[in-house]
Scaffold this active site. Structure first.
Site: not given
Length: 607
Positions: A75, A79
């Site tokens: 991943e 964010e």
């Protein structure tokens, strides 16, 4: 920081009962938009505006959803947490769910306007970009484990982890994250025409004019640690944008029926200003109407909606410091101008000014004249926003203040101290009590928007369990809050103590009278080896950026220095490029940009 899926099994929360209707188990509803196709390497770009809500995040990331377990986890994250107004978080999650987190300080509020965010994923590195400038890069063995094809995803959700995401307030709903477009460029080393070294080539762009169901899915799942379910209705394509919505279970989709609410009111040290915080962005006209505020026996001279659009500053007169006051707010509308606040009264929090020098035992209890560490809030004069405290009791070399260095706070991003407008000397206290080798813990430190410590390796500077101090003079504070921001490069940032002394409270008024023009001085020494000092002057407040180019005109280094008040400044450059690698000898040009003007000079590096 807590990984959004760490230590938890991904769950489906869709329960099919006797009827064909879908029943969701959680009180709040979020959204996720994800590609059907998976990608191995490339450049991934998005233009978006995140949501300014504490307890909420908006994201753009790639994720391997092959379902083979944590041993195959791959991943890459961008964010943006709603609790920070100057930070973007990057992370790579590798097999075993190992996090590689970096917080990137930015000199803008990512929730107030659109910016272009991107990352390049190659076999040798992952690099992140903001508005087409590289800001962070990771290399090393963990990059070699990113071997799984990943889907492109965006989501909005409210995590359960207060220490990471901040305090959740359902009254702040709905929350919206806006995505203007997404682009993907494939990785074609040696034959591309875009990105770093022209190693990428355009594949596709989606402008979100409609839901392209051949490319995108809307998610309907959740996991433990996520306080919302993802539903189709909250991924909305409207006005040429993808709008991801976080709502309650009743008013789903892109609609706002919630009235704004006043959270708190606080007086400043001089009792001539009152600062108000609201749950959402406000309409300018109604929020700046002084008649909409009442403080009995106090005159309200004016109201200003602040830059975050959720805070109001009242100018007042007649406050008696020994008395208590209530504030009444009414008739204020939100940005949609459709919802008006219910009349509400709150007690104004009075400031309790700190005595100088301010000495804080970060992570620990009161000792040796140092104040106890505490969490920041509107009722506090200082405190941390995040991080974890640890306590030790061992011998620390190079200090007589062992008990201060016994405690620390690690994994923190922000520490705040309320001080009057003025100029301050700041001492930061560190010791490495865990790692006994160089290169394991490395981090940057920003004070009032300027990076004052670059790549701090405490062990390399001082050794193991030995006190290390960094001292800075004439730190200017113009908003009554001194902010210290930590950005980890390797492992977690930490700090043991903070000492703040007043240096010259009248400094802010002097530069505007003394400095008449925007100037950039010749670096000194020049030629130089190792490091050089670049001095500059600002006659007025401005956003400042330093850029350095080689003789071919290629950008080799840049640093966003943030919003600076009028004054004289100096910048130490260590002759590194943006990848933290030393530059070779040669002629370079340094450019200082401030608002819409710039100046350029030449320097000579001799290694």
């Amino acid at each position: 920081m807590i990984n959004k899926r760490k230590y938890f099994l991904l769950l489906s929360v869709i329960i099919f009962i006797a009827s064909p209707e879908t029943v969701y188990l959680k009180d709040f509803k979020g959204a996720e938009y994800r590609t059907k196709e998976s990608y191995l390497y490339g450049r991934f770009e998005v233009r978006c505006k995140s949501t300014y809500r504490e307890g909420v995040l908006a994201s753009f990331f790639t994720y391997y959803d092959g379902g083979t377990g944590v041993q195959d986890w791959n991943e890459i994250d961008i964010e943006i947490l709603g609790r920070y107004g100057n930070d973007v978080q990057y992370n790579i999650i590798t097999p075993g769910q190992m996090d590689h987190v970096h917080h990137q300080f930015v000199n803008f509020n990512p929730h107030l306007d659109f910016h272009t965010y991107a990352f390049e994923w190659t076999p040798g590195y992952v690099a992140w970009f903001i508005d087409n400038e590289e800001v962070h890069r990771q290399t090393g063995e963990h990059i070699q484990t990113l071997i799984r094809e990943q889907k492109i995803m965006m989501n909005i959700w409210n995590p359960a982890y207060v220490g990471w995401i901040g305090n959740w307030n359902a009254d702040a709903l709905p929350a919206f994250a806006y995505y203007d477009w997404v682009s993907y460029y494939s990785y074609v080393p040696g034959s591309g025409d875009y990105g770093t070294d022209n190693n990428f080539t355009f594949s596709w762009t989606d402008n979100f004019d409609s839901w392209d169901q051949s490319r995108w899915d809307k998610a309907t799942h959740t996991w433990n640690g996520n306080n919302c379910d993802f539903i189709h209705e909250n991924a909305v394509l409207q006005n040429g944008m993808l709008i991801l919505c976080l709502t309650d279970s009743t008013n789903t989709g892109y609609t706002d029926l919630q009235k704004p609410s006043l959270l708190w009111a606080r007086a400043n040290n001089d009792n001539d200003k009152i600062f108000l915080s609201f749950t959402e962005e406000l309409d300018e006209a109604s929020s700046e109407n002084a008649a909409n505020y009442i403080i009995p026996n106090v005159t309200i001279n004016g109201a200003i909606l602040l830059q975050d659009m959720k805070s109001v500053e009242l100018s007042v007169s007649g406050i008696n410091p020994s008395e208590s006051y209530n504030l009444i707010v009414m008739n204020i509308k939100d940005r949609a101008e459709a919802n008006t606040i219910l009349t509400k009264a709150v007690t104004i929090v009075k400031a309790q000014p700190l005595s100088f020098p301010v000495k804080i035992n970060v992570g620990g209890t009161a000792t040796m004249g140092f104040l106890e560490d505490q969490e920041w809030s509107y009722t506090k004069e200082y405190g941390y926003l995040d991080g974890t405290s640890t306590q030790w009791e061992l011998s620390i070399e190079g200090t007589e203040e062992d008990s201060v260095y016994w405690a620390d706070r690690y994994g923190l991003v922000t520490y705040m101290i309320r001080v009057p407008v003025g100029s301050y000397n700041v001492k930061l206290m560190f010791t490495e009590k865990v790692w006994s080798e160089s290169g394991v813990r490395v981090f940057d430190v920003y004070i009032e928007g300027s990076r004052l410590i670059d790549d701090l390796d405490i062990y390399n500077q001082a050794g193991f369990r030995t006190a290390y101090e960094s001292n800075f003079s004439n730190i200017i504070v113009d908003d009554e809050v001194l902010e210290i921001h930590f950005c980890a490069e390797e492992d977690n940032a930490l700090i043991d103590g903070i000492v703040i002394e007043q240096s010259n409270t009248g400094l802010l008024n002097e530069p505007a009278e003394r400095i008449k023009s925007f100037t950039l001085e010749q670096n000194f020494p020049n030629p130089f080896n190792g490091s050089t000092i670049i001095r500059y002057s600002l006659p007025s407040e401005g956003n400042v950026k330093l850029k350095i180019y080689d003789l071919l005109g290629s950008l080799v280094f840049s640093d966003n220095l943030g919003l600076k008040p009028p004054g004289e400044y100096e910048y130490k450059w260590n002759a590194y490029n943006n990848y933290k690698n030393p530059l070779s000898s040669g002629v370079y040009f340094y450019s200082l940009e401030e608002n819409n003007r710039s100046k350029v000079k030449k320097l000579i590096l001799l290694n």
